[in-house]
Design a protein around this motif. Structure first.
Motif, PDB file in Angstrom:
ATOM      1  N   ILE A   1       0.830  -1.208   0.000  1.00 60.51           N
ATOM      2  CA  ILE A   1       0.000   0.000   0.000  1.00 60.51           C
ATOM      3  C   ILE A   1       0.861   1.254   0.000  1.00 60.51           C
ATOM      4  N   VAL A   2       1.904   1.281   0.820  1.00 66.49           N
ATOM      5  CA  VAL A   2       2.796   2.443   0.861  1.00 66.49           C
ATOM      6  C   VAL A   2       3.471   2.620  -0.498  1.00 66.49           C
ATOM      7  N   SER A   3       3.851   1.526  -1.123  1.00 65.03           N
ATOM      8  CA  SER A   3       4.482   1.606  -2.441  1.00 65.03           C
ATOM      9  C   SER A   3       3.550   2.212  -3.471  1.00 65.03           C
ATOM     10  N   VAL A   4       2.267   1.834  -3.415  1.00 61.78           N
ATOM     11  CA  VAL A   4       1.299   2.359  -4.374  1.00 61.78           C
ATOM     12  C   VAL A   4       1.040   3.845  -4.126  1.00 61.78           C
ATOM     13  N   THR A   5       0.743   4.211  -2.870  1.00 59.26           N
ATOM     14  CA  THR A   5       0.331   5.598  -2.626  1.00 59.26           C
ATOM     15  C   THR A   5       1.495   6.582  -2.715  1.00 59.26           C
ATOM     16  N   VAL A   6       2.683   6.201  -2.226  1.00 56.86           N
ATOM     17  CA  VAL A   6       3.819   7.123  -2.244  1.00 56.86           C
ATOM     18  C   VAL A   6       4.528   7.106  -3.595  1.00 56.86           C
ATOM     19  N   PHE A   7       4.864   5.905  -4.081  1.00 60.54           N
ATOM     20  CA  PHE A   7       5.648   5.828  -5.321  1.00 60.54           C
ATOM     21  C   PHE A   7       4.789   5.992  -6.568  1.00 60.54           C
ATOM     22  N   LEU A   8       3.821   5.086  -6.769  1.00 63.67           N
ATOM     23  CA  LEU A   8       3.029   5.126  -7.995  1.00 63.67           C
ATOM     24  C   LEU A   8       2.179   6.383  -8.076  1.00 63.67           C
ATOM     25  N   HIS A   9       1.461   6.681  -7.005  1.00 59.62           N
ATOM     26  CA  HIS A   9       0.443   7.729  -7.071  1.00 59.62           C
ATOM     27  C   HIS A   9       1.032   9.132  -6.932  1.00 59.62           C
ATOM     28  N   ARG A  10       1.628   9.401  -5.779  1.00 54.99           N
ATOM     29  CA  ARG A  10       2.035  10.789  -5.510  1.00 54.99           C
ATOM     30  C   ARG A  10       3.344  11.170  -6.212  1.00 54.99           C
ATOM     31  N   HIS A  11       4.261  10.197  -6.331  1.00 54.38           N
ATOM     32  CA  HIS A  11       5.544  10.487  -6.976  1.00 54.38           C
ATOM     33  C   HIS A  11       5.464  10.365  -8.495  1.00 54.38           C
ATOM     34  N   GLN A  12       5.039   9.212  -9.007  1.00 50.45           N
ATOM     35  CA  GLN A  12       5.076   8.977 -10.447  1.00 50.45           C
ATOM     36  C   GLN A  12       3.918   9.643 -11.190  1.00 50.45           C
ATOM     37  N   ALA A  13       2.689   9.453 -10.724  1.00 53.52           N
ATOM     38  CA  ALA A  13       1.542   9.962 -11.478  1.00 53.52           C
ATOM     39  C   ALA A  13       1.406  11.478 -11.388  1.00 53.52           C
TER      40      ALA A  13
ATOM     41  N   THR B   1       4.746  -8.059  -5.766  1.00 55.57           N
ATOM     42  CA  THR B   1       3.446  -8.213  -5.104  1.00 55.57           C
ATOM     43  C   THR B   1       2.242  -7.882  -5.970  1.00 55.57           C
ATOM     44  N   THR B   2       2.455  -7.241  -7.111  1.00 56.95           N
ATOM     45  CA  THR B   2       1.307  -6.880  -7.961  1.00 56.95           C
ATOM     46  C   THR B   2       1.531  -7.209  -9.430  1.00 56.95           C
ATOM     47  N   GLY B   3       2.773  -7.191  -9.884  1.00 57.23           N
ATOM     48  CA  GLY B   3       3.035  -7.367 -11.310  1.00 57.23           C
ATOM     49  C   GLY B   3       2.603  -6.172 -12.143  1.00 57.23           C
ATOM     50  N   MET B   4       2.252  -5.053 -11.482  1.00 53.29           N
ATOM     51  CA  MET B   4       1.809  -3.869 -12.230  1.00 53.29           C
ATOM     52  C   MET B   4       3.004  -3.173 -12.878  1.00 53.29           C
ATOM     53  N   VAL B   5       2.795  -2.688 -14.077  1.00 52.52           N
ATOM     54  CA  VAL B   5       3.816  -1.943 -14.804  1.00 52.52           C
ATOM     55  C   VAL B   5       3.616  -0.458 -14.509  1.00 52.52           C
ATOM     56  N   THR B   6       4.679   0.213 -14.070  1.00 47.77           N
ATOM     57  CA  THR B   6       4.570   1.607 -13.637  1.00 47.77           C
ATOM     58  C   THR B   6       3.938   2.489 -14.705  1.00 47.77           C
ATOM     59  N   ARG B   7       4.396   2.362 -15.932  1.00 52.36           N
ATOM     60  CA  ARG B   7       3.898   3.227 -17.009  1.00 52.36           C
ATOM     61  C   ARG B   7       2.404   3.016 -17.231  1.00 52.36           C
ATOM     62  N   GLU B   8       1.944   1.771 -17.158  1.00 48.42           N
ATOM     63  CA  GLU B   8       0.525   1.488 -17.363  1.00 48.42           C
ATOM     64  C   GLU B   8      -0.316   2.071 -16.234  1.00 48.42           C
ATOM     65  N   TRP B   9       0.119   1.855 -14.993  1.00 44.54           N
ATOM     66  CA  TRP B   9      -0.651   2.358 -13.849  1.00 44.54           C
ATOM     67  C   TRP B   9      -0.759   3.881 -13.914  1.00 44.54           C
ATOM     68  N   VAL B  10       0.370   4.534 -14.164  1.00 46.78           N
ATOM     69  CA  VAL B  10       0.398   5.994 -14.208  1.00 46.78           C
ATOM     70  C   VAL B  10      -0.502   6.519 -15.325  1.00 46.78           C
ATOM     71  N   ALA B  11      -0.419   5.907 -16.504  1.00 45.80           N
ATOM     72  CA  ALA B  11      -1.226   6.363 -17.646  1.00 45.80           C
ATOM     73  C   ALA B  11      -2.715   6.226 -17.362  1.00 45.80           C
ATOM     74  N   ILE B  12      -3.116   5.099 -16.796  1.00 45.23           N
ATOM     75  CA  ILE B  12      -4.534   4.870 -16.507  1.00 45.23           C
ATOM     76  C   ILE B  12      -5.027   5.849 -15.450  1.00 45.23           C
ATOM     77  N   HIS B  13      -4.205   6.097 -14.431  1.00 39.81           N
ATOM     78  CA  HIS B  13      -4.635   7.025 -13.383  1.00 39.81           C
ATOM     79  C   HIS B  13      -4.721   8.455 -13.910  1.00 39.81           C
ATOM     80  N   ARG B  14      -3.762   8.866 -14.709  1.00 39.81           N
ATOM     81  CA  ARG B  14      -3.820  10.232 -15.268  1.00 39.81           C
ATOM     82  C   ARG B  14      -5.047  10.392 -16.168  1.00 39.81           C
ATOM     83  N   LYS B  15      -5.360   9.361 -16.938  1.00 42.24           N
ATOM     84  CA  LYS B  15      -6.557   9.442 -17.782  1.00 42.24           C
ATOM     85  C   LYS B  15      -7.812   9.543 -16.931  1.00 42.24           C
ATOM     86  N   HIS B  16      -7.828   8.849 -15.801  1.00 45.81           N
ATOM     87  CA  HIS B  16      -8.961   8.944 -14.882  1.00 45.81           C
ATOM     88  C   HIS B  16      -9.190  10.383 -14.460  1.00 45.81           C
ATOM     89  N   HIS B  17      -8.131  11.131 -14.190  1.00 48.91           N
ATOM     90  CA  HIS B  17      -8.283  12.533 -13.785  1.00 48.91           C
ATOM     91  C   HIS B  17      -8.740  13.398 -14.958  1.00 48.91           C
TER      92      HIS B  17
END
Length: 392
Positions: A25-37, A58-74
């Motif tokens: 969870i910390v990896s997602v919210t700090v790294f993927l969400h607030r830092h990368q996206a 723990t997730t197999g998520m690709v950083t670029r994919e997660w960031v792109a999908i979240h930015r599109k959501h906004h």
């Protein structure tokens, strides 16, 4: 005979599982969400790479994919192109099948190309993390079995389900469906809980949509964002640098006229000011609609109009279903008080959209708005107007 590195009792395995999922969870919210996206902070390369490695496990998520999908959501929030809006797909589908919606959007090359810029693109990312995401998940399974024995399979299953359920399902689903709103954003975002412990602060989803580039998601003294606590720890260890946090709306009780400070406060905190306006008049709106029902001015549409009015106060009425919009229009046509509130709400929102006006002109127009609110005869509007003048 034990077949694991650690021979833990059941409660020890439970605590270990919670600790492992918490790191994710910390990896997602700090790294993927607030830092990368959102680039709200920078991270030291060492801790940044640890988060990438841990998410691969723990997730197999690709950083670029997660960031792109979240930015599109906004960009497309709660519109037809939103990758995971419960207003489009329904709450059940987003809550229970959010991971499927994520994978579907991850296959959209246009989304990844347009919104995934600036993410890691080194050798490890291309040839390991993004090239072989399943390897990390398999490695995590082997590690859990080695650490905990056969029960490690359950530990691994919980780890694999944690993000799809809580991040993809709860935040993307319930976070746009149920909860409280501190800011009258144009989308349907909600704060699920004021205590951001379970999902690292992501529970404060409405706060995030009001200022997406803020590294801190809490905005009230009683709100807790544990992700922000970790960021503060990383700052103290010189592992993080914060670029922006959402500013606080101030109040000066000695101010009795609108000035440049008031204008700046209104423009900067427009979502919060509009939410305060809605909170100030909601009692009067509710009482008026109930009075219209008693006088048979609305009839069976009264209950629908009441629900529509709640939506209209905290958002715009344009995206209401036709039946609710018709009921709201009928209520507005039947009540001078509601028409006055509607007019003043529209006037308030138009103030921060006048980009060609000078600050002095906007201050004068705000003062005119306050005088109109105080002359409306609606006590709640008078009190709101007096407080608006003191915002800084």
């Amino acid at each position: 005979m034990t077949y694991s590195l650690f021979d833990l009792p059941w409660w020890g395995v439970l605590l270990a599982t919670l600790a492992l999922t918490h790191i994710t969870i910390v990896s997602v919210t700090v790294f993927l969400h607030r830092h990368q996206a959102h680039r709200a902070l920078s991270l030291h390369p060492a801790i940044s790479h640890f988060f990438r490695f841990w998410l691969w496990l723990t997730t197999g998520m690709v950083t670029r994919e997660w960031v792109a999908i979240h930015r599109k959501h906004h960009v497309k929030c709660d519109q037809a192109e939103d990758p995971h809006s419960p207003r489009i797909f329904g709450i059940r589908r987003v809550l229970w099948s959010g991971a499927e919606l994520y994978r579907r959007e991850a296959d959209n090359e246009e989304t990844i190309e347009r919104h995934g810029q600036g993410t890691p693109d080194d050798w490890l990312e291309r040839h390991l993390y993004a090239g072989h995401p399943a390897w990390g998940i398999a490695l995590m399974l082997l590690a859990d079995l080695a650490l905990f024995g056969p029960i490690g399979l359950t530990v691994w299953a919980v780890q694999m389900l944690w993000i799809p359920l809580f991040a993809a399902g709860v935040v993307n689903g319930i976070g746009h469906y149920w909860g409280y709103r501190s800011y009258a954003t144009a989308d349907a975002s909600r704060n699920i809980l004021p205590w951001g412990l379970l999902i690292g602060g992501e529970e404060l989803h409405n706060n995030h949509h009001a200022c997406s580039s803020s590294a801190r998601l809490s905005s009230r003294w009683w709100e807790l964002d544990i992700g922000w606590a970790y960021i503060q720890l990383f700052r103290g260890l010189r592992l993080a640098e914060v670029h922006r946090v959402a500013p606080r709306l101030g109040f000066n009780p000695g101010k009795t006229r609108c000035d440049q400070e008031t204008v700046q406060a209104l423009v900067t905190h427009r979502f919060e000011v509009l939410a305060k306006f809605a909170s100030a008049v909601k009692g009067a709106v509710k009482a008026e609609i109930r009075d219209l029902r008693r006088r048979a001015a609305l009839g069976a549409e009264g209950r629908i109009a009441l629900a529509a009015a709640r939506h209209w106060l905290v958002r715009d009425a344009g995206d209401l279903p036709s039946r609710e919009l018709a009921a709201l229009d009928r209520a507005l046509d039947s009540s001078p008080l509601l028409r006055t509130i509607q007019s003043l709400r529209e006037g308030l929102t138009s103030l921060w959209n006048r980009s060609t006006e000078s600050t002095e002109q906007l201050a004068a127009q705000m003062e005119d708005w306050c005088r109109a609110a105080e002359a409306s005869g609606i006590g709640e509007l008078r009190e709101f107007s007096l407080r608006l003048r003191g915002y800084v």
